[in-house]
Design a protein around this motif. Structure first.
Motif, mmCIF file in Angstrom:
data_model
loop_
_atom_site.group_PDB
_atom_site.id
_atom_site.type_symbol
_atom_site.label_atom_id
_atom_site.label_comp_id
_atom_site.label_asym_id
_atom_site.label_seq_id
_atom_site.Cartn_x
_atom_site.Cartn_y
_atom_site.Cartn_z
ATOM 1 N N ALA A 21 1.498 -12.247 16.386
ATOM 2 C CA ALA A 21 0.871 -12.374 15.852
ATOM 3 C C ALA A 21 0.057 -12.847 16.793
ATOM 4 O O ALA A 21 -1.316 -12.315 16.265
ATOM 5 C CB ALA A 21 1.200 -13.406 14.089
ATOM 6 N N TRP A 40 2.199 -11.049 6.731
ATOM 7 C CA TRP A 40 3.879 -9.874 7.068
ATOM 8 C C TRP A 40 4.492 -10.026 6.130
ATOM 9 O O TRP A 40 5.334 -10.937 5.633
ATOM 10 C CB TRP A 40 3.587 -10.232 8.042
ATOM 11 N N GLY A 44 5.192 -6.362 15.958
ATOM 12 C CA GLY A 44 5.861 -6.780 14.514
ATOM 13 C C GLY A 44 7.114 -6.541 13.811
ATOM 14 O O GLY A 44 7.063 -6.281 12.332
ATOM 15 N N SER A 77 0.854 -0.666 11.086
ATOM 16 C CA SER A 77 1.266 -0.804 9.291
ATOM 17 C C SER A 77 0.493 0.238 7.959
ATOM 18 O O SER A 77 1.311 0.864 7.517
ATOM 19 C CB SER A 77 2.231 -2.738 9.114
ATOM 20 N N ASP A 97 6.004 -3.765 5.609
ATOM 21 C CA ASP A 97 5.480 -3.682 7.035
ATOM 22 C C ASP A 97 6.452 -3.063 8.101
ATOM 23 O O ASP A 97 5.977 -2.609 9.041
ATOM 24 C CB ASP A 97 4.553 -5.174 6.992
ATOM 25 N N CYS A 130 8.777 -12.548 9.486
ATOM 26 C CA CYS A 130 7.350 -12.533 8.359
ATOM 27 C C CYS A 130 8.016 -13.988 8.713
ATOM 28 O O CYS A 130 5.591 -14.060 8.495
ATOM 29 C CB CYS A 130 8.285 -12.138 7.445
ATOM 30 N N VAL A 167 5.565 -15.267 11.388
ATOM 31 C CA VAL A 167 4.169 -14.252 11.373
ATOM 32 C C VAL A 167 3.028 -15.177 10.508
ATOM 33 O O VAL A 167 1.916 -15.414 10.935
ATOM 34 C CB VAL A 167 4.119 -12.875 10.805
ATOM 35 N N ASN A 168 3.148 -14.974 9.318
ATOM 36 C CA ASN A 168 2.778 -15.888 8.179
ATOM 37 C C ASN A 168 1.927 -17.549 8.259
ATOM 38 O O ASN A 168 1.309 -17.804 7.655
ATOM 39 C CB ASN A 168 3.532 -15.681 7.306
ATOM 40 N N MET A 226 -0.453 -4.949 15.297
ATOM 41 C CA MET A 226 0.620 -4.965 13.891
ATOM 42 C C MET A 226 0.028 -4.732 12.454
ATOM 43 O O MET A 226 0.565 -3.629 11.912
ATOM 44 C CB MET A 226 0.817 -5.953 13.260
ATOM 45 N N ASP A 227 -1.096 -4.991 11.771
ATOM 46 C CA ASP A 227 -1.532 -5.166 10.946
ATOM 47 C C ASP A 227 -2.396 -3.131 10.755
ATOM 48 O O ASP A 227 -1.763 -3.024 9.293
ATOM 49 C CB ASP A 227 -2.992 -5.969 10.519
#
Lengths: 811, 121
Positions: free
Chosen positions: A93, A185, A327, A104, A189, A156, A159-160, A100-101
């Motif tokens: 991330a 995330w 991701g 997705s 995703d 996840c 990432v978060n 990634m965003d």
């Protein structure tokens, strides 16, 4: 009173100015927020390249050490798996959040939410294709797999942890340009990313074009122009391999007929191979070290940020190095201390269309056998920036979605109307578990057990082990079908048309430790005609596969450097196969002095697509014009072909059937011969080149005429790389051309001290302001590989280590 | 001196409160507080806003921002290799916003003073 009015006016002017400066105007970012040196684009500078000594990540249980090499690649050392994947999520991330965003969102049809109505059709297509349904099925499939859920959650959470701590000033610049904020995330995703890759590699079909062609031109034309086994092929598993017989499922009683209507519009493209890849493994008996060497270069659309994110993951029981999908957890292509693996796209058919017969014009029930089955409807809500939410009710059959019940805008012309999709990518999948096991495999049996779960996208998995074993598996979940079943539109009312099960995983084509001392694949046919299961017919043409095999057959004493050089090979087998015949025709033709000069240049050419040569430009254009001269009249309105035959079939006709009626141009009253159209195509190619590039000069050089362009993923100007002159092209091993090419090159020499080399057409960072955003592009374009640092421990010293970061849990 | 104080304050508040609007807020407040002519307030605001953004942009450009400025220059259609122009554009925009804000602040001060004359007036 006057002062008050003046004040009100001044405040209104100020408010209007502030509003105008922080509002988006068209595709331009909000000017003031964007130029603001404190919070705007200026903050997306190379300062992000500085590596912190410590980082705090919420939820980490133990200490994690990240060793950064001189290419900014993180080598992550953790004491447990949870921390490892949490750290992988966090660091990915940190480098690639927007990518990634964006992917997705694209996969799940959620781009309009942040970009607006201009991408609504794109979103609608993704929803109609059932991408969100497929992602849900994926998650349902792993619901009972506690270990996999734990890994996804850890990733996840990593990432978060990054997203939650991110302040607007530090948003990746694409968020600032497009004017939206990152979101958290989720495993959904990740599932969408996997569906995106699966669709990218298997989401295409020729059923509609072939069905229409059969209806217009008849079965004999199909057999001649679209054979099950294409000419010149040297299959992945050598022809002549003995196979145990297998029971064939019943042949469907009838195929589906295409509905009346136009299209599909088939463009005459002699390449027609948007994605491809090479991999090969040489056994120890052919190498200098006595250990196997594995090579892989998957070809995809090239973008910045790079498609892949390099990483080393180390925890108890695991030490793997390679490239990951930004991701998603784990390494997709790579190696550990014992094995290496690499993939090419299998190309076997895992997507079929079933033409439905509806009970009435309301289209609520469709025929199936002697009964009527109801459609079900899936409500898809698409939020649209600045507009109302769009609701699309997508019809589903028991087979899968019905993307287009009727004609409507946004339908790709290869997707039939009124036909339901059956695609293995919609099914529950064990692909992440397969990667998890592959990353930990200690030998060939582990490898086999791991890839058995790699269902979709089907891939040619090449294997090399430090125990000396080599192998290749044309691996995936393949429908059990009669020969040719699914080649045309299938009749959705006939239960016999449906897939009868799956090809057993241990019966998919594979080769282990072959006598010839190497295995290879380049998207060509997996087997010869004797293989007892039907897998498909539309594979890559022969050129790269044959070239790889001819080089490997004679090679001995091979080193890793030799293999890296071979990945840059640019000799065209197409040119070598067809050019002598074409030149023989030109030799007897009345050419002008200039035309004769160009033909003589081709006669002296060694068939290598060097960036600085002009001959590849002339040959490539000549072949394209010849190909179009042969097929355009049959493909245009009134013609009988709705699918363009491939270059291999075209070459076979030229070499073996000079009297073929396809050489006649139906648009003219004369009857043209092969010689007529060869001369005409040659003249036209030269005329077009002269028109585009002026009189013959260095401007005709291949590298200038056919530059490689690595654009930005979101097509934002300025964020791509400048056009590159590359020795390569479509149909040669170094298949770099236009916006496509090797997205990662890897060479791994197994042995007690595994060594590897690689090249990435980009860099580790996703920040366009970083020097690591595209630092690999120049080496990649020149065909140079760098040694890939592979550490045994976090404490290992190496001159190429740039820094270390200690990751700790947040107190 | 007052210009420098404003410029520093703009940067501190922007960093601390994560909003570009302080390039307007600070000159507005200073113009409301300072008993100077509207033109002078405008000039001070423009100088403070322009300096703060110009110098911050220049610093980032020189230390680590050449790559991103170059790419953004292409995006804006200014042309490759002209990232430095964005430094000037940044300063100009800061000056413009701050000048308008200071003018509004000065007008507001005049309006408020008219409504509630101070005892010394």
């Amino acid at each position: 009173m006057k002062n008050r009015l003046k004040a009100i006016f001044a405040l209104l002017v100020l408010a209007a100015a502030l509003w105008a400066l922080q509002a988006r105007h068209g595709s331009l970012p909000p000017l003031a927020t964007f130029l603001d040196p404190v919070n705007g684009f200026w903050r997306n500078n190379a300062a992000s390249d500085a590596i912190p000594e410590t980082l705090s990540i919420a939820g980490l249980r133990g200490q994690v050490t990240v060793v950064w090499d001189d290419r900014h690649v993180p080598h992550i050392f953790a004491a447990n798996e949870d921390d490892l994947y949490r750290a992988q999520g966090y660091l990915t991330a940190r480098d690639r959040l927007w990518q990634m965003d964006f992917l997705s969102r694209y996969a799940g049809g959620r781009l309009a939410e942040v970009i607006g109505p201009r991408v609504l059709e794109m979103d609608l297509l993704q929803r109609r294709l059932g991408m969100t349904w497929g992602a849900e099925n994926f998650l349902k499939g792993i619901a009972g797999d506690a270990a996999m859920r734990r890994i996804l959650t850890a990733y996840c959470n990593g990432v978060n942890a990054y997203v939650d701590a991110l302040k607007p000033a530090a948003y990746p610049v694409e968020y600032k340009i497009l004017g939206y904020a990152p979101s958290r995330w989720t495993p959904f995703d990740i599932a969408l990313l996997l569906k995106y890759m699966a669709w990218d590699l298997t989401g295409y079909g020729n059923e509609l074009g072939l069905t229409r062609t059969r209806q217009a031109a008849g079965e004999a034309v199909i057999d001649a122009l679209f054979p099950f086994f294409a000419p010149f092929q040297d299959p992945v598993i050598p022809a002549g391999t003995a196979w145990a017989p297998a029971p064939s499922p019943p042949v469907p009683s009838r195929n589906g007929a295409a509905r009346p209507g136009a299209g599909p519009v088939a463009a005459a493209d002699p390449f027609g191979e948007p994605v491809g890849s090479n991999n090969w493994v040489v056994a120890g008996k052919k190498t200098k070290s006595g250990f196997p060497i594995l090579c892989d270069d998957p070809h995809l659309q090239l973008t910045l940020p790079s498609i892949w994110y390099e990483v080393q993951l180390s925890a108890p029981g695991l030490n793997v190095r390679g490239v990951s999908l930004p991701g998603a957890p784990g390494v997709v292509i790579g190696f550990n201390e014992k094995i290496a693996w690499g993939v090419t796209n299998a190309g076997s058919d895992v997507l079929d269309f079933f033409q439905l017969r509806f009970r009435d014009s309301r289209q609520r029930e469709y025929a199936w056998g002697e009964t009527w089955r109801p459609l079900t409807w899936r409500r898809e809500e698409i939020r649209v920036r600045g507009n109302k939410t769009v609701v699309e009710n997508v019809p589903y059959t028991h087979l899968g979605p019905l993307p287009f019940a009727a004609s409507r805008p946004g339908r790709p012309d290869w997707i039939p109307e009124g036909a339901a999709m059956r695609w293995t990518g919609h099914d529950a999948s064990a692909i992440l578990d397969a990667l998890y096991r592959l990353n930990r495999a200690r030998g060939y049996e582990d490898f086999k057990a791991a890839i058995a779960g790699f269902d979709c996208p089907a891939q040619n998995f090449a294997y090399a082990g430090s125990d000396g074993r080599i192998a290749i598996w044309h691996n995936g979940k393949f429908p059990l079908r009669a020969r040719g079943q699914g080649r045309y539109l299938l009749d959705g009312s006939d239960p016999q048309s449906e897939w009868a099960g799956w090809v057993p995983m241990d019966r998919v084509p594979h080769s282990e430790d072959p006598e010839r001392g190497f295995v290879s694949s380049a998207n060509q046919s997996p087997t010869g005609d004797a293989y007892p299961y039907y897998l498909g017919w539309d594979y890559g043409t022969f050129e790269r596969g044959r070239r790889i095999n001819e080089l490997l057959e004679t090679a001995t004493g091979i080193s890793g450097a030799d293999m890296a050089r071979m990945q840059g090979d640019a000799l065209s087998l197409r040119a070598r196969t067809i050019l002598p015949r074409l030149l023989a025709i030109l030799n007897t033709a009345p050419l002008t002095a200039v035309e004769r000069e160009r033909a003589e240049g081709l006669a002296r050419w060694d068939f290598v697509h060097r960036a600085e040569s002009t001959e590849p430009t002339v040959f490539s254009r000549f072949f394209v014009e010849l190909y179009k001269a042969i097929w355009d009249d049959d493909l245009e309105r009134g013609g009988k072909l709705f699918l363009a035959p491939k270059a291999d079939v075209t070459m076979d006709l030229i070499l073996g059937d000079a009297g073929s009626p396809f050489f006649d141009d139906a648009a003219t009253p004369e009857k043209e011969s092969l010689a007529d159209i060869v001369v005409r195509a040659f003249r036209r190619a030269l005329a077009l080149l002269q028109e585009e590039r002026g009189a013959f000069s260095p401007r005709w050089r291949w590298g200038q005429a056919n530059p490689v362009v690595i654009g930005h993923l979101g097509r934002i100007p300025g964020l791509g790389a400048p056009a590159l002159a590359v020795s390569g092209g479509r149909g040669v091993i170094n298949a770099a051309s236009g916006g496509h090419g090797p997205s990662w090159r890897m060479v791994v020499e197994l042995g007690p001290g595994v060594k590897a080399w690689g090249s990435l057409p980009g860099g580790a960072a996703g920040n366009p302001g970083s020097r690591f955003y595209d630092d690999g592009v120049r080496d990649w374009a020149a065909g140079r590989a760098v040694e890939l640092l592979f550490l045994r421990s976090a404490a290992e010293a190496h001159p190429r280590i740039a820094a270390r970061t200690s990751l700790r849990g947040k107190r | 001196m007052i210009i420098a104080i404003q410029a520093v304050l703009i940067l501190i508040l922007e960093i601390g409160l994560q909003s570009w609007l302080w390039v307007a807020g600070v000159p507005l407040a200073f113009a409301m507080a300072a008993p100077v002519s509207s033109a002078r307030a405008c000039g001070r605001g423009a100088a403070a806003g322009g300096l703060s953004w110009l110098l911050a942009g220049l610093y980032l450009y020189l230390t680590s921002g050449r790559i991103i400025a170059g790419r953004m220059a292409v995006m804006f259609g200014i042309g490759a290799g002209r990232g430095w122009l964005l430094v000037l554009l940044t300063g100009l925009l800061g000056a413009l916003v701050a000048a308008v804000a200071a003018w509004a602040g000065s007008a507001l001060r005049a309006a408020l003073r008219g409504a509630h004359p101070s005892p010394q007036a």
